[in-house]
Design a protein around this motif. Sequence first.
Motif, PDB file in Angstrom:
ATOM      1  N   PRO A   1      -3.052  -7.276   1.741  1.00 55.39           N
ATOM      2  CA  PRO A   1      -3.059  -6.672   0.402  1.00 55.39           C
ATOM      3  C   PRO A   1      -4.013  -5.490   0.226  1.00 55.39           C
ATOM      4  O   PRO A   1      -3.662  -4.522  -0.457  1.00 55.39           O
ATOM      5  N   VAL A   2      -5.200  -5.542   0.808  1.00 54.99           N
ATOM      6  CA  VAL A   2      -6.206  -4.509   0.546  1.00 54.99           C
ATOM      7  C   VAL A   2      -5.715  -3.099   0.864  1.00 54.99           C
ATOM      8  O   VAL A   2      -5.809  -2.195   0.016  1.00 54.99           O
ATOM      9  N   PRO A   3      -5.181  -2.811   2.061  1.00 51.81           N
ATOM     10  CA  PRO A   3      -4.729  -1.441   2.335  1.00 51.81           C
ATOM     11  C   PRO A   3      -3.634  -0.962   1.382  1.00 51.81           C
ATOM     12  O   PRO A   3      -3.603   0.223   1.012  1.00 51.81           O
TER      13      PRO A   3
ATOM     14  N   ASN B   1      -0.832   1.110   6.173  1.00 48.77           N
ATOM     15  CA  ASN B   1      -0.972  -0.315   5.883  1.00 48.77           C
ATOM     16  C   ASN B   1      -1.017  -1.168   7.147  1.00 48.77           C
ATOM     17  O   ASN B   1      -1.899  -2.003   7.320  1.00 48.77           O
ATOM     18  N   VAL B   2      -0.051  -0.982   8.023  1.00 46.20           N
ATOM     19  CA  VAL B   2       0.056  -1.836   9.204  1.00 46.20           C
ATOM     20  C   VAL B   2      -1.173  -1.719  10.094  1.00 46.20           C
ATOM     21  O   VAL B   2      -1.757  -2.724  10.517  1.00 46.20           O
ATOM     22  N   THR B   3      -1.589  -0.502  10.384  1.00 41.88           N
ATOM     23  CA  THR B   3      -2.694  -0.313  11.319  1.00 41.88           C
ATOM     24  C   THR B   3      -4.015  -0.831  10.763  1.00 41.88           C
ATOM     25  O   THR B   3      -4.812  -1.418  11.494  1.00 41.88           O
ATOM     26  N   THR B   4      -4.261  -0.609   9.476  1.00 45.56           N
ATOM     27  CA  THR B   4      -5.512  -1.083   8.891  1.00 45.56           C
ATOM     28  C   THR B   4      -5.536  -2.610   8.817  1.00 45.56           C
ATOM     29  O   THR B   4      -6.563  -3.241   9.067  1.00 45.56           O
ATOM     30  N   THR B   5      -4.403  -3.200   8.460  1.00 49.78           N
ATOM     31  CA  THR B   5      -4.306  -4.662   8.449  1.00 49.78           C
ATOM     32  C   THR B   5      -4.617  -5.213   9.835  1.00 49.78           C
ATOM     33  O   THR B   5      -5.381  -6.178   9.989  1.00 49.78           O
TER      34      THR B   5
END
Length: 335
Positions: free
Chosen positions: A114-116, A215-219
Amino acid sequence: FQMNVYIPRESVFILVLLTYAICLIRFQGYTLGKAAWGLKIQSMHNERPSLKQAILRETVGKLLSAQVLGLGYLWAGLSRSKRAWHDRIVEVIEAQLDKIDGPEFDLIAEYAGPVPTVVIAEMMGIPAERHADFKRWSDDIVPVSFNPTPTEEQQAAGEAAWENLRNFFTEQIEERRRNPGPDVITQMVQAEVEGERLSDEDIINQCNLLLVAGNVTTTDMIGNGVRALMEHPDQLEKLLANPELVGAMAEEVLRYDSPVVNSGRITHEDTEIGGCPVRKGESINTSLAGANRDPSVYENPDTFDIEREQIPHQAFGGGRHHCLGASLARLEGGE
């Protein structure tokens, strides 16, 4: 038909390949699964950056820069206004942590995922009352964007989400023209270089790229970092005792277990790399993971060490394709 693919792993060669102009990245009709929603990046093989590409990197890159974000471990000398984005992102992170109830929880589902999404929504200026829609559409798009074999249900959900997001971003672009704000969409709407502006299609595509790629990479970075700390309790103990190590910890996570493990380039002229001749038009798949564990660069490269002093990792790529969201990822991963 013959296609040669070269896969160098040494850090020095990868740094050259990612940074200098002998190689250009190319996504020509490239899709992930059936659903690279809106990621229509035109081929740049045998081309220099277009004005539109320059506009995108100038506007989006500037807003996502370390100075504007005011990274927690780079605060020295930053004005209050330049720390505003940092403070707001920290608020988003703390609000998400407050929602976690109980001694056990799903790190990815309840925090790292959720955060990103919420942070990028904030930076795009998405109204708070639309965050739930934005998050739902993002959740439906992200899995199929990187899944080569989506189910029919995933495919249908992704297509519907893409259509909703496209309509939504079109509305947001029109709204920014009427009421500009301090956000990424406004910056792209207003950007102009040599009389050329971005089209609505350009802006929508870039918004989708930020949403999916960011989103994907930061998660994954957050998940990889927590796992590394759990598997190395001595390093976790060091971090808890010395919070100022958070910046070095984030860099070491990116080196030790990068969320992106390779990057591709295509040569636009005959050249030689490490004694290996490479012809014009041939592919080079650079192993970022290999470069980040290069023993000629790092002492004990397979050791996770948050006190490592020099970490010239390649996790964010290099050259004009260096990750636009690098500073944002560092902030979200470090905080």
